[in-house]
Design a protein around this motif. Structure first.
Motif, PDB file in Angstrom:
ATOM      1  N   HIS A  53       2.836   5.581  -1.521  1.00 46.88           N
ATOM      2  CA  HIS A  53       4.211   5.116  -1.726  1.00 46.88           C
ATOM      3  C   HIS A  53       5.151   6.270  -2.034  1.00 46.88           C
ATOM      4  N   GLN A 105      14.030  -3.118  -4.896  1.00 46.88           N
ATOM      5  CA  GLN A 105      13.294  -4.327  -5.275  1.00 46.88           C
ATOM      6  C   GLN A 105      13.767  -4.925  -6.598  1.00 46.88           C
ATOM      7  N   ARG A 163       3.446 -11.394  -1.682  1.00 45.69           N
ATOM      8  CA  ARG A 163       3.163 -10.790  -0.381  1.00 45.69           C
ATOM      9  C   ARG A 163       2.637  -9.371  -0.550  1.00 45.69           C
ATOM     10  N   GLU A 164       3.162  -8.656  -1.511  1.00 46.56           N
ATOM     11  CA  GLU A 164       2.678  -7.297  -1.766  1.00 46.56           C
ATOM     12  C   GLU A 164       1.240  -7.320  -2.290  1.00 46.56           C
ATOM     13  N   LYS A 165       0.921  -8.309  -3.107  1.00 45.02           N
ATOM     14  CA  LYS A 165      -0.461  -8.440  -3.605  1.00 45.02           C
ATOM     15  C   LYS A 165      -1.409  -8.736  -2.442  1.00 45.02           C
ATOM     16  N   TYR A 200      11.758   0.535  -0.516  1.00 42.72           N
ATOM     17  CA  TYR A 200      11.238   1.348  -1.614  1.00 42.72           C
ATOM     18  C   TYR A 200      12.281   1.651  -2.691  1.00 42.72           C
ATOM     19  N   TYR A 211      -1.065  -7.713   0.550  1.00 36.72           N
ATOM     20  CA  TYR A 211      -1.215  -6.434   1.241  1.00 36.72           C
ATOM     21  C   TYR A 211      -2.198  -5.543   0.490  1.00 36.72           C
ATOM     22  N   GLU A 212      -2.082  -5.488  -0.821  1.00 32.38           N
ATOM     23  CA  GLU A 212      -2.984  -4.672  -1.641  1.00 32.38           C
ATOM     24  C   GLU A 212      -4.435  -5.140  -1.498  1.00 32.38           C
ATOM     25  N   TYR A 231      13.012  -7.247   3.088  1.00 28.60           N
ATOM     26  CA  TYR A 231      11.652  -7.029   2.573  1.00 28.60           C
ATOM     27  C   TYR A 231      10.616  -7.717   3.446  1.00 28.60           C
ATOM     28  N   GLU A 289       1.759  -5.718   7.573  1.00 26.23           N
ATOM     29  CA  GLU A 289       0.564  -6.507   7.295  1.00 26.23           C
ATOM     30  C   GLU A 289      -0.366  -6.702   8.489  1.00 26.23           C
ATOM     31  N   LEU A 294       7.345  -6.105   5.433  1.00 29.07           N
ATOM     32  CA  LEU A 294       6.005  -6.612   5.144  1.00 29.07           C
ATOM     33  C   LEU A 294       5.344  -7.187   6.390  1.00 29.07           C
TER      34      LEU A 294
END
Length: 217
Positions: free
Chosen positions: A184, A131, A145-147, A128, A149-150, A81, A89, A85
């Protein structure tokens, strides 16, 4: 407990026509090699159906050698993951921090994200799909980390609203969720051999968004 030195990875012997074999070439086992091999197995068999022994066998090492680099199978999944990322990023950050207009930033951000999503590499496939197998600190780390990116997408939307390039009556977080959700989903249906390239799909998505998001000139 004292850890052993990492083992080398043995590559298959190459048999010559006269029946002799070349000397087996050996390279040092690395965390990168473990992650790449594990990603291929996770993508083929699923995380739950892949064991550490499977990964060790694919690398031609013992399971003890894997423990020199990783604690367990879930840590390998975490590293898969983080690999995705890290790739995703940095280009997005450069887009957000550029001098482009909000519209151009949004276009490039969508193109970049779709390029990542449409990538059929084992690591992206696993990203994808697996998770739910991340738990505890690993799950929290990846979620944060995903937040991050968002938030890059949120920044673009907020900037566009502030500069009156986008309509003012939108919540940047909701727009980001909708936009990323749409992108996604490519991971489920996109095929490189299909009718459209991922660049063409990005253009279609942007056109659809512009019709509802951009303020009239």
């Amino acid at each position: 407990m004292k850890q052993n030195q990492p083992e080398a990875v043995a590559h298959p012997k190459v048999r010559k026509k006269d029946g002799e074999t070349d000397t087996v070439k050996r390279t040092r086992l690395t965390q990168k090699a473990i992650v790449e091999t594990a990603a291929e197995l996770f993508a083929q068999k699923g995380f739950g159906s892949t064991s550490l022994n499977d990964i060790a066998d694919a690398l031609r090492v013992t399971k003890v050698a894997l423990y020199y680099h990783v604690k367990n199978k879930e840590e390998i999944l975490r590293l898969v993951y983080l690999t995705v990322l890290n790739i995703a990023e940095e280009p997005l950050r450069r887009i957000v921090e550029s001098d482009l207009s909000p519209r151009d930033k949004l276009q490039q951000a969508i193109e970049h994200h779709i390029a990542v999503t449409a990538n059929s590499s084992p690591a992206v496939t696993v990203f994808y799909r697996e998770q739910a197998h991340l738990t505890g600190p690993f799950a929290r780390e990846i979620a944060l980390r995903e937040k991050d990116y968002e938030r890059y997408f949120e920044q673009i939307i907020q900037e566009g609203i502030a500069k009156e390039a986008f309509k003012p009556d939108f919540d940047s977080k909701i727009i980001t969720f909708g936009l990323l959700g749409m992108c996604h989903w490519l991971s489920h249906w996109y095929k490189p051999s299909g009718r459209y390239t991922h660049q063409q799909i990005a253009t279609m998505f942007l056109s659809m968004i512009e019709g509802g998001l951009l303020a009239p000139e």
